[in-house]
Design a protein around this motif. Structure first.
Motif, mmCIF file in Angstrom:
data_model
loop_
_atom_site.group_PDB
_atom_site.id
_atom_site.type_symbol
_atom_site.label_atom_id
_atom_site.label_comp_id
_atom_site.label_asym_id
_atom_site.label_seq_id
_atom_site.Cartn_x
_atom_site.Cartn_y
_atom_site.Cartn_z
ATOM 1 N N ASN A 263 0.863 -1.173 0.000
ATOM 2 C CA ASN A 263 0.000 0.000 0.000
ATOM 3 C C ASN A 263 0.904 1.228 0.000
ATOM 4 N N PRO A 264 0.760 2.150 -0.965
ATOM 5 C CA PRO A 264 1.649 3.315 -1.030
ATOM 6 C C PRO A 264 1.547 4.232 0.185
ATOM 7 N N ALA A 265 0.468 4.113 0.980
ATOM 8 C CA ALA A 265 0.325 4.922 2.188
ATOM 9 C C ALA A 265 0.979 4.267 3.402
ATOM 10 N N ASP A 266 1.528 3.087 3.210
ATOM 11 C CA ASP A 266 2.185 2.359 4.292
ATOM 12 C C ASP A 266 3.694 2.534 4.166
ATOM 13 N N PRO A 267 4.333 3.348 5.031
ATOM 14 C CA PRO A 267 5.770 3.587 4.897
ATOM 15 C C PRO A 267 6.619 2.343 5.123
ATOM 16 N N ILE A 268 6.044 1.320 5.733
ATOM 17 C CA ILE A 268 6.800 0.096 5.982
ATOM 18 C C ILE A 268 7.064 -0.666 4.686
ATOM 19 N N CYS A 269 6.105 -0.645 3.760
ATOM 20 C CA CYS A 269 6.272 -1.429 2.529
ATOM 21 C C CYS A 269 6.263 -0.582 1.260
ATOM 22 N N ALA A 270 5.961 0.719 1.364
ATOM 23 C CA ALA A 270 5.834 1.557 0.163
ATOM 24 C C ALA A 270 7.109 1.611 -0.657
ATOM 25 N N GLY A 271 8.258 1.394 -0.024
ATOM 26 C CA GLY A 271 9.523 1.451 -0.740
ATOM 27 C C GLY A 271 9.634 0.455 -1.870
ATOM 28 N N TYR A 272 8.840 -0.628 -1.831
ATOM 29 C CA TYR A 272 8.881 -1.602 -2.924
ATOM 30 C C TYR A 272 8.384 -0.995 -4.225
ATOM 31 N N ILE A 273 7.441 -0.078 -4.144
ATOM 32 C CA ILE A 273 6.933 0.563 -5.354
ATOM 33 C C ILE A 273 8.043 1.345 -6.020
ATOM 34 N N ASP A 274 8.736 2.167 -5.241
ATOM 35 C CA ASP A 274 9.840 2.956 -5.784
ATOM 36 C C ASP A 274 10.988 2.059 -6.239
ATOM 37 N N TYR A 275 11.233 0.981 -5.506
ATOM 38 C CA TYR A 275 12.309 0.052 -5.867
ATOM 39 C C TYR A 275 12.090 -0.519 -7.259
ATOM 40 N N PHE A 276 10.875 -0.986 -7.537
ATOM 41 C CA PHE A 276 10.615 -1.584 -8.842
ATOM 42 C C PHE A 276 10.515 -0.531 -9.944
ATOM 43 N N LYS A 277 10.013 0.657 -9.614
ATOM 44 C CA LYS A 277 10.032 1.742 -10.600
ATOM 45 C C LYS A 277 11.467 2.051 -11.020
ATOM 46 N N HIS A 278 12.320 2.197 -10.010
ATOM 47 C CA HIS A 278 13.725 2.525 -10.272
ATOM 48 C C HIS A 278 14.404 1.387 -11.023
ATOM 49 N N LYS A 279 14.121 0.166 -10.659
ATOM 50 C CA LYS A 279 14.712 -0.992 -11.311
ATOM 51 C C LYS A 279 14.342 -1.022 -12.793
ATOM 52 N N THR A 280 13.074 -0.737 -13.077
ATOM 53 C CA THR A 280 12.617 -0.707 -14.462
ATOM 54 C C THR A 280 13.288 0.419 -15.242
ATOM 55 N N PHE A 281 13.348 1.619 -14.652
ATOM 56 C CA PHE A 281 13.957 2.764 -15.332
ATOM 57 C C PHE A 281 15.429 2.509 -15.634
#
Length: 377
Positions: A263-281
């Motif tokens: 969940n992007p509003a959950d700071p505990i796990c939200a970093g996975y969203i950015d991690y995969f975005k960055h990985k793709t870029f």
């Protein structure tokens, strides 16, 4: 990281359901699923998350001394025709996991292309009650320092999983965990992958030991520049301190495709969203190898020059979030007074209109250093 943080994650003065409600299946559970369609990902997700909640409730029963007719745990698995085979118990007596058997598994033996578990091994997250919080918080600290593989609970959990794999086909064994329990599933899944077993895994609100850029101000461009700079610096320092070579991912790890729920509003796990975005870029601009090298190192370990201590175990020692492949579900619904961004209950959401705000993202490595496009607004 787990149920104990539920009220804190609700935000402000919001109220959430009481712990007793969370434990009561007839009030809080997915009782609307009177039959299970195993071909439907929502049903599989609901069953897996319910079994994890069953582990929370087992520990709740123990702490509250609820026995016999007062026990609340059984409906969380019996409703879906599962039997509790074994409870996984920590050194201090806390129940942190359980092994469940699906009673109707044999009915699907000759049904092709249908994912049905014979056994599910489920792990709860942090419980901030009784004496349980001490052992749970110790593991949270180990995770924060990338040392979860040194924990006694981790060794015990992987031993239990290996025992089941030796007795049964790994294709019929599923793993499931929430928060700290999700970290255990990541560790166990990576460890089993290294010896050739790809276990289907359902990972709810997994913690990530990076800065949650999704929560920072400044816009995507500023966050992107920061992420690229951090990756390049880490990769450069790592090469300087090691063998001056960029390392490819282990192909066995890339073959394991866990299901992540964030969940992007959950700071505990939200970093996975950015991690995969960055990985793709980074893959799109031809810098995927640099990204993978940098991802293997934490900023903390590079700053202090900490080397991995010798371990008596053969558990995976790489950062848990280092995942070449994943099927990620992003719950874009905002928390309310009755829901939490870190809560497990969001993954059996009964309202179909709210489930429309779930976004599915498939991340796969492609030849020539390309990744499938990942777009999350």
């Amino acid at each position: 990281m787990g149920r104990g943080l539920r009220k804190l994650m609700a935000g402000g003065g919001a109220t959430t359901a009481s712990d007793s409600d969370c434990d009561t299946f007839s009030i809080f559970g997915p009782f609307h699923l009177t039959s299970i369609d195993w071909t439907n990902s929502y049903y599989r997700t609901s069953v897996a998350s319910s079994l994890v909640n069953g582990v929370y409730t087992l520990e709740g029963d123990r702490l509250e001394k609820r026995v016999g007719s007062e026990s609340l745990a059984n409906p969380w698995w019996e409703f879906f025709n599962f039997t509790l085979l074994e409870t996984l118990i920590d050194d201090d007596g806390a129940i942190y996991g359980a092994v469940f058997e699906y009673n109707l598994y044999n009915l699907y033996q000759n049904t092709p292309n249908v994912k049905v578990p014979h056994h599910v091994i489920a792990f709860r997250g942090t419980v901030l009650k009784g004496k349980t919080w001490k052992s749970d918080m110790k593991l949270n600290l180990k995770f924060s320092f990338n040392n979860l593989h040194h924990g006694g609970r981790s060794l015990h959990a992987v031993k239990a999983i290996r025992s089941m794999v030796e007795k049964h086909s790994e294709s019929a064994i599923w793993l499931a965990g929430h928060s700290l329990g999700a970290a255990l599933v990541l560790l166990a899944g990576k460890t089993m992958t290294s010896v050739g077993y790809l276990l289907e895994s359902y990972i709810f609100n997994p913690p990530i030991s990076t800065i949650p850029l999704e929560q920072l101000p400044g816009g995507d461009k500023i966050r992107g520049v920061f992420q690229i700079a951090k990756t390049v610096v880490k990769a450069t320092v790592a090469m300087a301190l090691a063998d001056h070579q960029l390392k490819e991912d282990d192909p066995r790890t890339a073959s394991w495709i866990p299901y992540l729920y964030v969940n992007p509003a959950d700071p505990i796990c939200a970093g996975y969203i950015d991690y995969f975005k960055h990985k793709t870029f980074m893959s799109e601009i031809g810098a995927g190898l640099i990204e993978r090298t940098g991802a293997r190192q934490s900023v903390r370990s590079l700053l202090v020059g900490r080397k991995e201590k010798a371990s008596m175990s053969d558990l995976s020692k790489e950062p848990l979030h280092l995942l070449p492949s994943a099927d990620m579900t992003v719950n874009k619904n905002k928390p309310t007074k009755s829901t939490s961004a870190h809560g497990l209950h969001q993954w059996w959401e009964r309202d179909s209109s709210l489930r429309e705000n779930w976004e599915s993202c498939c991340i796969r490595p492609y030849p020539e250093d390309k990744l499938e496009q990942l777009t999350i607004q």
